[in-house]
Design a protein around this motif. Structure first.
Motif, mmCIF file in Angstrom:
data_model
loop_
_atom_site.group_PDB
_atom_site.id
_atom_site.type_symbol
_atom_site.label_atom_id
_atom_site.label_comp_id
_atom_site.label_asym_id
_atom_site.label_seq_id
_atom_site.Cartn_x
_atom_site.Cartn_y
_atom_site.Cartn_z
ATOM 1 N N ARG A 440 22.292 -78.411 12.631
ATOM 2 C CA ARG A 440 23.059 -77.662 11.631
ATOM 3 C C ARG A 440 22.154 -77.021 10.580
ATOM 4 O O ARG A 440 22.458 -75.944 10.067
ATOM 5 N N GLU A 441 21.058 -77.685 10.226
ATOM 6 C CA GLU A 441 20.157 -77.097 9.235
ATOM 7 C C GLU A 441 19.509 -75.835 9.785
ATOM 8 O O GLU A 441 19.324 -74.853 9.063
ATOM 9 N N GLN A 442 19.157 -75.854 11.068
ATOM 10 C CA GLN A 442 18.629 -74.649 11.699
ATOM 11 C C GLN A 442 19.662 -73.520 11.653
ATOM 12 O O GLN A 442 19.323 -72.364 11.395
ATOM 13 N N GLN A 443 20.899 -73.872 11.890
ATOM 14 C CA GLN A 443 21.962 -72.865 11.848
ATOM 15 C C GLN A 443 22.077 -72.245 10.461
ATOM 16 O O GLN A 443 22.243 -71.025 10.330
ATOM 17 N N SER A 444 21.961 -73.070 9.434
ATOM 18 C CA SER A 444 22.078 -72.560 8.059
ATOM 19 C C SER A 444 20.943 -71.600 7.736
ATOM 20 O O SER A 444 21.161 -70.538 7.138
ATOM 21 N N VAL A 445 19.730 -71.978 8.128
ATOM 22 C CA VAL A 445 18.578 -71.119 7.853
ATOM 23 C C VAL A 445 18.712 -69.794 8.591
ATOM 24 O O VAL A 445 18.503 -68.714 8.025
ATOM 25 N N LEU A 446 19.072 -69.859 9.855
ATOM 26 C CA LEU A 446 19.187 -68.635 10.647
ATOM 27 C C LEU A 446 20.315 -67.756 10.126
ATOM 28 O O LEU A 446 20.192 -66.527 10.095
ATOM 29 N N THR A 447 21.406 -68.375 9.716
ATOM 30 C CA THR A 447 22.516 -67.593 9.155
ATOM 31 C C THR A 447 22.062 -66.826 7.925
ATOM 32 O O THR A 447 22.416 -65.650 7.737
ATOM 33 N N LEU A 474 23.591 -67.616 18.977
ATOM 34 C CA LEU A 474 22.976 -66.446 18.351
ATOM 35 C C LEU A 474 23.908 -65.246 18.422
ATOM 36 O O LEU A 474 24.028 -64.468 17.468
ATOM 37 N N ALA A 475 24.560 -65.094 19.549
ATOM 38 C CA ALA A 475 25.518 -63.997 19.684
ATOM 39 C C ALA A 475 26.677 -64.164 18.703
ATOM 40 O O ALA A 475 27.105 -63.206 18.052
ATOM 41 N N GLN A 476 27.166 -65.384 18.567
ATOM 42 C CA GLN A 476 28.287 -65.633 17.662
ATOM 43 C C GLN A 476 27.901 -65.416 16.200
ATOM 44 O O GLN A 476 28.714 -64.969 15.393
ATOM 45 N N LEU A 477 26.648 -65.735 15.857
ATOM 46 C CA LEU A 477 26.200 -65.576 14.471
ATOM 47 C C LEU A 477 25.877 -64.130 14.123
ATOM 48 O O LEU A 477 25.680 -63.798 12.951
ATOM 49 N N GLY A 478 25.785 -63.278 15.133
ATOM 50 C CA GLY A 478 25.568 -61.864 14.856
ATOM 51 C C GLY A 478 24.167 -61.366 15.070
ATOM 52 O O GLY A 478 23.829 -60.259 14.629
ATOM 53 N N CYS A 479 23.312 -62.145 15.759
ATOM 54 C CA CYS A 479 21.970 -61.651 16.093
ATOM 55 C C CYS A 479 22.102 -60.601 17.192
ATOM 56 O O CYS A 479 22.720 -60.843 18.232
ATOM 57 N N GLY A 480 21.507 -59.437 16.987
ATOM 58 C CA GLY A 480 21.745 -58.314 17.887
ATOM 59 C C GLY A 480 21.099 -58.421 19.252
ATOM 60 O O GLY A 480 21.675 -57.997 20.259
ATOM 61 N N TYR A 481 19.889 -59.011 19.298
ATOM 62 C CA TYR A 481 19.131 -59.028 20.551
ATOM 63 C C TYR A 481 18.422 -60.368 20.706
ATOM 64 O O TYR A 481 18.118 -61.050 19.727
ATOM 65 N N VAL A 482 18.170 -60.731 21.962
ATOM 66 C CA VAL A 482 17.489 -61.995 22.247
ATOM 67 C C VAL A 482 16.425 -61.781 23.318
ATOM 68 O O VAL A 482 16.492 -60.839 24.117
ATOM 69 N N GLN A 483 15.465 -62.717 23.310
ATOM 70 C CA GLN A 483 14.356 -62.662 24.248
ATOM 71 C C GLN A 483 13.860 -64.085 24.440
ATOM 72 O O GLN A 483 13.742 -64.839 23.476
ATOM 73 N N GLY A 484 13.590 -64.493 25.665
ATOM 74 C CA GLY A 484 13.091 -65.846 25.880
ATOM 75 C C GLY A 484 13.251 -66.293 27.316
ATOM 76 O O GLY A 484 13.762 -65.567 28.172
ATOM 77 N N PHE A 485 12.828 -67.537 27.560
ATOM 78 C CA PHE A 485 12.809 -68.059 28.918
ATOM 79 C C PHE A 485 14.202 -68.195 29.516
ATOM 80 O O PHE A 485 14.352 -68.206 30.736
#
Length: 518
Positions: A440-447, A474-485
């Protein structure tokens, strides 16, 4: 007998001196002054108030008690408090001696914190030492009684296992995984929760060339190098015939210079996709050295030699040319990739001719400038006072190229700098993305990061997305694009077209990940 009496007399004298002239005599000062007043009035009170402190000062009662400094132990590491390497080797050698008689076995593991030098450069030496001390405690907490951990150098730790009846490959892997889990627990630095990882190499003594502690540790170090050549967070066992993918520094500069010219250093591509539609939004070009004998070598093994040899500009030219070539070839294969992102080093950005060179390359390929995204590390813009870098980035933006701020969150870039460098998109560092679906703390920071970007009207891309849960949140929080494994690992150009066609087919067969309703 006489010696005993002399020692007893000296002890009695010392005790008496301490009793009558030690700091505890201060407890009687109020009684002495009160007695003086009682028997002699104000005159004797004044005399006692002046005379008694003067006498105490003369005998050194007010002199701070100097305790002899504790001797710095030569047997422990000053930063972590762990035993030094000799204790580790002694544990292993002792186990080897006991093996024929008692039938017990031991093993050695060596782990290194991934990308720790970059962490030190970002957060400073004091924070780095604090983290190493914490990690040492965590490592010890995973071990059994009799196991010995030590710090070899920098961010490298070693573990010698206490002798046990049964120790096989599976057991060693489990120990290595526990060590990685201990390192991976979040660490708080300056109010930020950061995630570290470790690569681990280990050796079972039966695989070493000699049954000595020194040889066993050296074999584990070789296994660690093999693990690091495979990427971060890897575990490898030592095998005498295993390929050594990590290149030795000696003679590397000349070899990599030749590799640049003959085309062995080329970009691999990692897809970036939209969280709204799932469509490919671009590709990031990542340098790889395809060595004819050692296999694929990751940038961490050869970029220092590139920089030390003054070849950073040449590497940039090679990667840019081949990236634009890939855009052209994808179009020829019927696959549209909107843009390709290329990392530009500090040396390239400080080159006054950079903008002209990029413009010339785009014209040569008849490529619109918006097909190229210029990636700049956050540490470059947060610390840069070079006017040439600022002018180059501004000119590339004015030319029409996209500007991505890479590793956002690690370099403390100010909002003013984000504006000054015309940043169009921030790439959120993977340390803020890891475990976002469970922490949850990660979620708060990213938000908070996403809200800031929205207010600044800057796009966002999350790096290091490794699970479906992270992608969905990430999609739900509104981050536009993603990249990763979780989407795809970096791949050579020859594999990209097949991957794009397979991805398009998968997207047609599964529901879209929708964002939260605003």
């Amino acid at each position: 007998m006489l010696r005993f009496l002399a020692r007893a007399g000296h002890h009695l004298k010392t005790t008496a001196t301490t009793a009558f002239f030690g700091p505890q005599i201060l407890a009687f000062v109020p009684a002495l002054t009160l007695g003086g007043y009682w028997f002699g009035g104000e005159g004797l009170l004044l005399f006692m108030a002046i005379f008694v402190p003067a006498v105490m000062g003369l005998v050194g009662l007010f002199t701070p008690v100097r305790t002899p400094p504790a001797r710095a132990s030569k047997n422990v590491d000053a930063v972590t408090g762990l035993p030094l390497k000799p204790a580790l080797l002694a544990t292993l050698d002792g186990a080897f001696c006991a093996e024929p008689k008692h039938g017990v076995r031991t093993g050695a593991l060596v782990l290194e914190i991934d990308e720790f030098e970059a962490f030190r450069a970002t957060y400073g030496a004091e924070a780095a030492e604090h983290v190493l001390a914490q990690l040492a405690e965590r490592i010890c907490s995973t071990l059994r009684q009799g196991d010995v951990a030590c710090r070899l150098e920098h961010s490298v730790f070693a573990v010698a296992l206490a002798p046990v009846r049964r120790l096989d490959l599976e057991a060693m892997i489990q120990v290595a995984a526990r060590l990685q889990q201990a390192v991976g627990t979040p660490i708080v630095i300056g109010g930020m929760r950061l995630f570290l990882s470790a690569s681990v190499g280990f050796c079972l003594p039966r695989r070493a060339s000699e049954r000595t502690g020194q040889v066993c540790v050296e074999a584990a170090e070789a296994a660690l190098r093999d693990a690091q050549a495979s990427g971060t967070g890897a575990i490898r066992a030592y095998a005498a015939q295993s390929p050594r993918k990590r290149v030795k520094r000696a003679g590397l500069a000349e070899e990599v210079a030749d590799a640049l010219e003959v085309g062995h250093v080329r970009p691999w591509f990692q897809p970036q996709i939209s969280t709204d539609t799932g469509a490919i939004s671009g590709m990031e070009a990542l340098a790889r050295w395809e060595h004819p004998e050692r296999g694929v070598i990751l940038p961490g093994a050869f970029l220092p030699a590139i920089s030390a040899s003054g070849l950073s500009k040449r590497l940039g030219e090679v990667i840019l040319f081949q990236s634009l070539t890939a855009l052209r070839d994808w179009e020829a294969a019927g696959e549209h990739v909107p843009n390709v992102a290329v990392n530009f080093s500090h040396e390239e950005l400080a080159d006054p001719s950079l903008t002209d060179r990029v413009r010339w390359e785009l014209d040569r390929f008849d490529m619109a400038p918006d097909r190229l995204v210029v990636e700049i590390l956050e540490t470059v813009i947060s610390r840069s006072e070079n006017d040439t870098i600022t002018r180059n980035v501004t000119r590339l933006h004015d030319l029409g190229c996209g500007i991505d701020l890479d590793d956002f969150g690690t370099g403390h870039a100010s909002i003013a700098n984000i504006r000054r460098f015309s940043v169009g998109r921030i790439k959120i560092d993977r340390s803020f993305v890891t475990r976002i679906d469970t922490d949850r703390e990660q979620q708060s920071v990213l938000t908070a990061i996403l809200e800031m970007a929205e207010r600044l009207e800057i796009e966002t891309l999350a790096e290091g997305v490794e699970t479906v849960g992270e992608h969905a949140l990430l999609a739900q929080l509104g981050c536009g694009y993603v990249q990763g494994f979780s989407i795809a690992r970096p791949m050579p150009f020859a594999e990209t077209v097949d991957w794009m066609r397979l991805h398009r087919q998968r997207m047609a067969d599964r529901p879209r990940i929708a964002r939260e309703a605003g």
